[in-house]
Design an enzyme around this catalytic site. Structure first.
Site, short mmCIF file in Angstrom:
data_model
loop_
_atom_site.label_atom_id
_atom_site.label_comp_id
_atom_site.label_asym_id
_atom_site.label_seq_id
_atom_site.Cartn_x
_atom_site.Cartn_y
_atom_site.Cartn_z
N LYS A 172 -6.21 -4.81 0.66
CA LYS A 172 -4.39 -5.94 0.49
C LYS A 172 -4.47 -6.68 0.98
CE LYS A 172 0.43 -5.38 1.38
NZ LYS A 172 0.85 -4.07 1.90
N ARG A 195 0.17 3.13 -6.25
CA ARG A 195 1.03 1.57 -5.79
C ARG A 195 -0.73 1.41 -6.54
NH1 ARG A 195 -3.14 -2.51 -2.78
NH2 ARG A 195 -1.31 -3.86 -1.89
N SER A 240 6.80 -0.25 5.86
CA SER A 240 5.90 -1.22 6.19
C SER A 240 6.28 -1.76 7.53
CB SER A 240 5.01 -1.36 5.62
OG SER A 240 3.95 -1.03 4.69
#
Length: 211
Positions: free
Chosen positions: A141, A40, A109
């Site tokens: 995040k 990521r 997700s």
């Protein structure tokens, strides 16, 4: 399809890995027992993300640990990753499956009961697992939604016919409690990326999720 063991899932954070770098962090974490790795790096250019994926794919070659790319199906396919993890704002998972074919691992997700119901209603083989969260507040995040908490996580897992991985604020202090909610695994970011010794931390986390 690549064997998918979600017990201890590492999502990388390039900034948190610091001078040690992502490949060295992943190498140590896998030596300690990480079972799946997601690359990521939302700030990376497409070329940089491709290069990082190729590097990590070489790092994980022969380990049996799958490599997934966050958000970017194009990069996952081009760089030979094992899978892609998509969010609600990314390419629809049905289209990703149509493009990628049956072999690529696809995660999605979800944060709400409605999103989970949509996931389980899709044809079998569309999605391989769900990332459920954020379980707790997290600074990793900033655009993550409100924390679900353990009760809501358990309720979502009970309704899911797909394996669920808990993400968001999971670390050594709560991994066992999160694992006890019925999830297939826990996803950690800072717990491993910022650890002075990622291999030892991974071993400790594996003991918690296996307990």
């Amino acid at each position: 399809m690549t064997r998918l063991d979600l017990a201890l899932y590492l999502a990388t954070d390039t900034g948190q890995c610091g001078h040690r770098g992502v490949p060295a962090t992943v190498r140590a974490a896998v030596a300690g027992g990480v079972t799946a790795v997601q690359l990521r790096d939302p700030r990376a250019t497409t070329r940089a993300l491709y290069d990082q994926t190729r590097t990590l794919a070489a790092e994980l070659d022969g380990t049996g640990v799958p490599l997934l790319v966050n958000d970017r199906l194009d990069v996952a396919l081009a760089a030979g990753a094992d899978g892609v993890h998509l969010g609600q704002a990314d390419l629809p998972v049905e289209e990703a499956r149509r493009i990628a074919g049956p072999q690529l691992v696809i995660g999605w997700s979800v944060s709400t009961a409605e999103q989970l119901e949509a996931a389980v209603a899709m044809p079998a083989g569309t999605i391989d697992y769900l990332g459920v969260g954020p379980v707790f507040a997290t600074g990793t995040k900033p655009d993550a939604g409100p924390a679900l908490g353990l009760t809501a996580l358990r309720q979502l897992c009970e309704k899911s016919t797909l394996p669920c991985v808990a993400i968001g604020g999971v670390g050594i202090d709560n991994a066992r409690t999160v694992s006890d909610t019925g999830v297939a695994g826990v996803c950690v970011v800072s717990a491993l990326c910022t650890a002075p010794d990622p291999e030892q931390m991974a071993r400790s986390l594996r003991r918690e999720v296996a307990a």
